[in-house]
Design a protein around this motif. Structure first.
Motif, mmCIF file in Angstrom:
data_model
loop_
_atom_site.group_PDB
_atom_site.id
_atom_site.type_symbol
_atom_site.label_atom_id
_atom_site.label_comp_id
_atom_site.label_asym_id
_atom_site.label_seq_id
_atom_site.Cartn_x
_atom_site.Cartn_y
_atom_site.Cartn_z
ATOM 1 N N VAL A 18 0.840 -1.205 0.000
ATOM 2 C CA VAL A 18 0.000 0.000 0.000
ATOM 3 C C VAL A 18 0.874 1.253 0.000
ATOM 4 O O VAL A 18 0.639 2.200 -0.769
ATOM 5 N N VAL A 19 1.885 1.248 0.848
ATOM 6 C CA VAL A 19 2.769 2.414 0.946
ATOM 7 C C VAL A 19 3.545 2.612 -0.351
ATOM 8 O O VAL A 19 3.644 3.733 -0.886
ATOM 9 N N ILE A 20 4.100 1.533 -0.902
ATOM 10 C CA ILE A 20 4.910 1.653 -2.115
ATOM 11 C C ILE A 20 4.051 2.022 -3.321
ATOM 12 O O ILE A 20 4.459 2.818 -4.173
ATOM 13 N N SER A 21 2.848 1.452 -3.410
ATOM 14 C CA SER A 21 1.960 1.792 -4.529
ATOM 15 C C SER A 21 1.593 3.265 -4.507
ATOM 16 O O SER A 21 1.564 3.932 -5.547
ATOM 17 N N ALA A 22 1.313 3.782 -3.315
ATOM 18 C CA ALA A 22 0.989 5.200 -3.205
ATOM 19 C C ALA A 22 2.187 6.069 -3.550
ATOM 20 O O ALA A 22 2.034 7.155 -4.128
ATOM 21 N N ALA A 23 3.390 5.607 -3.210
ATOM 22 C CA ALA A 23 4.588 6.404 -3.460
ATOM 23 C C ALA A 23 5.029 6.358 -4.927
ATOM 24 O O ALA A 23 5.458 7.370 -5.484
ATOM 25 N N LEU A 24 4.905 5.189 -5.564
ATOM 26 C CA LEU A 24 5.419 5.026 -6.925
ATOM 27 C C LEU A 24 4.357 5.156 -8.000
ATOM 28 O O LEU A 24 4.667 5.465 -9.153
ATOM 29 N N GLY A 25 3.090 4.884 -7.643
ATOM 30 C CA GLY A 25 2.035 4.900 -8.641
ATOM 31 C C GLY A 25 2.147 3.699 -9.557
ATOM 32 O O GLY A 25 2.612 2.629 -9.165
ATOM 33 N N ALA A 26 1.727 3.867 -10.810
ATOM 34 C CA ALA A 26 1.807 2.776 -11.787
ATOM 35 C C ALA A 26 2.148 3.336 -13.157
ATOM 36 O O ALA A 26 3.271 3.200 -13.647
ATOM 37 N N SER A 27 1.173 4.006 -13.778
ATOM 38 C CA SER A 27 1.373 4.515 -15.140
ATOM 39 C C SER A 27 1.890 5.943 -15.165
ATOM 40 O O SER A 27 2.268 6.444 -16.229
ATOM 41 N N ALA A 28 1.908 6.615 -14.009
ATOM 42 C CA ALA A 28 2.321 8.020 -13.955
ATOM 43 C C ALA A 28 3.816 8.126 -13.667
ATOM 44 O O ALA A 28 4.234 8.492 -12.574
ATOM 45 N N GLY A 29 4.649 7.765 -14.636
ATOM 46 C CA GLY A 29 6.084 7.877 -14.460
ATOM 47 C C GLY A 29 6.773 6.536 -14.557
ATOM 48 O O GLY A 29 6.133 5.483 -14.532
ATOM 49 N N PRO A 30 8.107 6.556 -14.658
ATOM 50 C CA PRO A 30 8.862 5.318 -14.886
ATOM 51 C C PRO A 30 9.177 4.530 -13.627
ATOM 52 O O PRO A 30 9.620 3.395 -13.711
ATOM 53 N N ALA A 31 8.973 5.110 -12.447
ATOM 54 C CA ALA A 31 9.491 4.517 -11.214
ATOM 55 C C ALA A 31 8.884 3.145 -10.921
ATOM 56 O O ALA A 31 9.599 2.205 -10.569
ATOM 57 N N ALA A 32 7.559 3.021 -11.045
ATOM 58 C CA ALA A 32 6.898 1.784 -10.618
ATOM 59 C C ALA A 32 7.309 0.601 -11.480
ATOM 60 O O ALA A 32 7.640 -0.478 -10.966
ATOM 61 N N ASP A 33 7.286 0.765 -12.802
ATOM 62 C CA ASP A 33 7.663 -0.347 -13.675
ATOM 63 C C ASP A 33 9.131 -0.726 -13.494
ATOM 64 O O ASP A 33 9.491 -1.913 -13.514
ATOM 65 N N ALA A 34 9.992 0.275 -13.315
ATOM 66 C CA ALA A 34 11.409 -0.011 -13.109
ATOM 67 C C ALA A 34 11.620 -0.758 -11.791
ATOM 68 O O ALA A 34 12.394 -1.730 -11.716
ATOM 69 N N TYR A 35 10.916 -0.336 -10.770
ATOM 70 C CA TYR A 35 11.010 -0.989 -9.456
ATOM 71 C C TYR A 35 10.534 -2.443 -9.530
ATOM 72 O O TYR A 35 11.184 -3.351 -8.994
ATOM 73 N N ASN A 36 9.411 -2.685 -10.196
ATOM 74 C CA ASN A 36 8.901 -4.054 -10.288
ATOM 75 C C ASN A 36 9.798 -4.939 -11.141
ATOM 76 O O ASN A 36 9.903 -6.144 -10.906
ATOM 77 N N THR A 37 10.475 -4.358 -12.112
ATOM 78 C CA THR A 37 11.482 -5.108 -12.857
ATOM 79 C C THR A 37 12.627 -5.510 -11.948
ATOM 80 O O THR A 37 13.114 -6.648 -11.996
ATOM 81 N N ALA A 38 13.039 -4.584 -11.097
ATOM 82 C CA ALA A 38 14.143 -4.861 -10.175
ATOM 83 C C ALA A 38 13.772 -5.955 -9.177
ATOM 84 O O ALA A 38 14.636 -6.722 -8.738
ATOM 85 N N PHE A 86 -5.741 0.363 -2.790
ATOM 86 C CA PHE A 86 -4.537 0.918 -3.412
ATOM 87 C C PHE A 86 -4.698 2.304 -4.042
ATOM 88 O O PHE A 86 -3.683 2.977 -4.259
ATOM 89 N N THR A 87 -5.908 2.732 -4.390
ATOM 90 C CA THR A 87 -6.049 4.005 -5.093
ATOM 91 C C THR A 87 -5.834 5.167 -4.135
ATOM 92 O O THR A 87 -6.732 5.584 -3.409
ATOM 93 N N ARG A 88 -4.637 5.656 -4.142
ATOM 94 C CA ARG A 88 -4.259 6.821 -3.331
ATOM 95 C C ARG A 88 -2.881 7.268 -3.793
ATOM 96 O O ARG A 88 -2.151 6.502 -4.428
ATOM 97 N N GLY A 89 -2.539 8.503 -3.486
ATOM 98 C CA GLY A 89 -1.231 9.004 -3.887
ATOM 99 C C GLY A 89 -1.061 8.969 -5.396
ATOM 100 O O GLY A 89 -1.907 9.447 -6.153
ATOM 101 N N ALA A 90 0.031 8.381 -5.861
ATOM 102 C CA ALA A 90 0.329 8.326 -7.290
ATOM 103 C C ALA A 90 -0.358 7.156 -7.994
ATOM 104 O O ALA A 90 -0.254 7.037 -9.216
ATOM 105 N N PHE A 91 -1.061 6.312 -7.259
ATOM 106 C CA PHE A 91 -1.797 5.192 -7.863
ATOM 107 C C PHE A 91 -3.188 5.683 -8.223
ATOM 108 O O PHE A 91 -4.034 5.922 -7.365
ATOM 109 N N LEU A 92 -3.443 5.863 -9.523
ATOM 110 C CA LEU A 92 -4.619 6.559 -10.012
ATOM 111 C C LEU A 92 -5.785 5.600 -10.289
ATOM 112 O O LEU A 92 -5.630 4.380 -10.273
ATOM 113 N N GLN A 93 -6.956 6.204 -10.581
ATOM 114 C CA GLN A 93 -8.140 5.398 -10.863
ATOM 115 C C GLN A 93 -7.941 4.519 -12.096
ATOM 116 O O GLN A 93 -8.391 3.372 -12.135
#
Length: 563
Positions: free
Chosen positions: A62-82, A374-381
């Protein structure tokens, strides 16, 4: 598809590109150290520890999803790849083939030749698996930019996402040898009848990641770096905890240079079929990674859906598999056919009593669950909608994922690892073909999830049909009747929570009014979800008793056993 997590690897459900770094504990082989008791009682400790780990993991997600989001920027996909890349090798070597071959060898040596000889086998095996995984880690670190162009073709269109994925994966890659050590030491603990640390050590990962991410929450890139470094730190902490626990359990395991002893050679030879099966399985990981890399946020949508459907798999499938294999192995060795039948029936009924209602809920209210959690912070609808579509497709595969954990031990207890491997390879082929077809036919990310569920059911059908044909296991009439009643009760639960999901705005309005009166601006959707889940759970309990899927006498009996 297959994290925390992530285990009975050759017949495990086909993992997707979103598999997490939750360690998956191998079931122990039969051993005199594994004490008696039924499947239900034997799995209780592990389940309790796993539940705590999953709750901590949920808080982390929950904390990481809110911090990284999903489609709004490269961070989430890069993190999940790692997170995923070390897992690819971990499933093949650390917690997959090598551990599956080591545990029976250690348990047998412990029983027949004593602790000193068994611990020498463990020492040599530890040195070997550590050496192999360290070499793999070094090679991967040096070639990571080239590897990333192969495993994530879609990232090439986004240089920022590509570069970040390379750096974060280089940070997390040393987690592999740490997990190799932890997995082998857990095999030692399980063979000695110690299960608490096996279920509890993943908690360290979750707590360390929370401690790392919360202070930098608000900056997606920095949060991704913090989470990745936390994975590395947690790896050393987990390996250290398992080392301490093994020594405390009386195992005299030492650090030494690798040697190709006869015992290690035997383990390697035994592991080869599983290595082939697991390596083939990773073809699906490769396909899923590349398909999801073409969709911004796709990797993260799959990863988030994976968190929820893995919960029943981790709590039920792995726990019951751990309890079932030693009991079933002992029954096979003694040719006690009645005990074999009873063990399999009990495992099947218990697993489905806990899994079918979970699957019904995942399919009946996927968006309600994802949005509330999960929908909060950078994790959008938009992220919640796409994640919910994948979760629905995973939902109907959940019973199959758990049944694989129940049916595969019937082969392993008889020393048959080749047949489950062959079935796993067939399911791999099914998954690969379906994933590519469904993705390109317009289902997108949810098509990848649907392919995983379909391939898991293919695996179940192959395992079950073979056991039936050989006469090794056929559900008794009583077990079949119970399973039917459990299914009816689960359908009732699904109808209730599905109706609640459909009327969610009506249900949530009074909760919002109540919280507003109390001066709270947030929490309405979460509180409404809790009420709906409680109502669904109560519905299932009432229907389970009404249909006699569960009886009062059985509950009283379980309480007496627990005491």
């Amino acid at each position: 598809m297959n994290d925390k997590t992530d285990p009975i690897e050759p017949a495990a459900p086909v993992p997707a590109a979103n598999a997490t770094v939750e360690p998956v504990v191998q079931p122990p082989a039969a051993s005199t150290t594994v004490k008696g008791g039924g499947v239900m009682r034997s799995s209780a400790i592990f389940s309790a520890m796993t539940l705590l780990s999953r709750l901590a993991g949920f808080a982390r997600d929950v904390v990481i999803s809110a911090a990284l989001g999903a489609s709004a920027g490269p961070a989430a996909d890069a993190y999940n790849t790692a997170l995923n890349f070390p897992n690819l090798f971990r499933r093949i070597f650390a917690e997959g083939a090598f551990a599956a071959a080591f545990v029976p060898a250690y348990a047998k040596t412990l029983k027949t030749e004593g602790e000193a000889v068994a611990d020498q086998v463990a020492t040599d095996a530890l040195a070997a698996v550590a050496a192999v995984t360290v070499v793999l880690t070094i090679v991967a670190q040096l070639t990571m930019p080239w590897l990333m162009t192969v495993i994530n073709i879609g990232f090439l269109d986004d240089p920022a996402r590509f570069k970040l994925a390379v750096i974060l994966t280089q940070i997390t890659m040393p987690y592999l040898p740490c997990m190799a050590v932890a997995a082998l030491l857990n095999g030692v603990l399980n063979a000695r009848g110690r299960f608490i640390v096996s279920g509890a050590y993943p908690i360290l990962l979750n707590l360390i990641m929370l401690a790392a991410v919360i202070p930098v929450k608000g900056d997606q890139i920095q949060s991704a770096y913090a989470a990745s470094w936390a994975v590395l730190v947690a790896g050393f902490a987990q390996a250290g905890l398992c080392w301490w626990a093994a020594r405390k359990a009386g195992a005299n395991i030492r650090l030494t240079l690798p040697r190709l002893t006869p015992a290690v050679k035997a383990i390697v030879i035994t592991a080869i079929p599983a290595v082939i099966g697991n390596s083939a399985t990773q073809i699906n990981v490769f396909i899923s990674q590349n398909l999801s890399s073409f969709v911004a946020g796709g990797r993260t949508w799959l990863a988030t859906a994976d968190r929820l459907y893995q919960l029943p798999l981790g709590l039920v499938g792995v726990a019951i598999g751990i309890a079932l294999l030693p009991r079933l192995s002992a029954a096979v060795a003694s040719q006690d056919h009645a005990q074999q039948q009873a063990s399999m029936d009990e495992a099947a009924v218990l697993s489905m009593a806990l899994t079918l209602p979970a699957a019904a809920a995942l399919m009946a209210m996927p968006y309600f669950l994802i949005d509330a959690l999960f929908t909060r912070g950078a994790f959008l609808q938009v992220d919640a909608v796409n994640t919910a579509q994948a979760l629905f497709q995973f939902g109907w595969g959940v019973p199959a994922f758990v049944l694989i954990r129940i049916l595969a031990p019937a082969f392993f207890a008889r020393g048959d690892t080749r047949r489950p491997m062959a079935f796993a390879l067939i399911s791999v082929a099914v998954n690969a073909v379906l994933a590519i077809a469904l993705f390109n036919l317009g289902m997108g990310i949810s098509g990848i999830a649907a392919a995983v569920s379909a391939s898991a059911w293919v695996n179940v059908l192959l395992l079950g049909a073979t056991l039936w044909r050989r006469g090794h296991y056929r559900p008794s009439p009583a077990a079949a009747s119970r399973l039917t009643r459990i299914l009816l009760a689960s359908i009732g639960l699904g109808l209730v929570v599905g109706l609640a999901s459909w009327t969610r705005p009506v249900l949530q309005a009074p909760v919002e009014a109540l919280l507003g009166a109390l001066g709270a601006d947030h929490g309405a959707k979460e509180l409404t979800l809790l009420v709906v889940v409680a109502a669904g759970g109560l519905t299932y309990v009432v229907l389970a008793f009404a249909t006699r899927a569960v009886t009062v006498a059985e509950v009283k009996g379980l309480i007496r056993k627990g005491r």
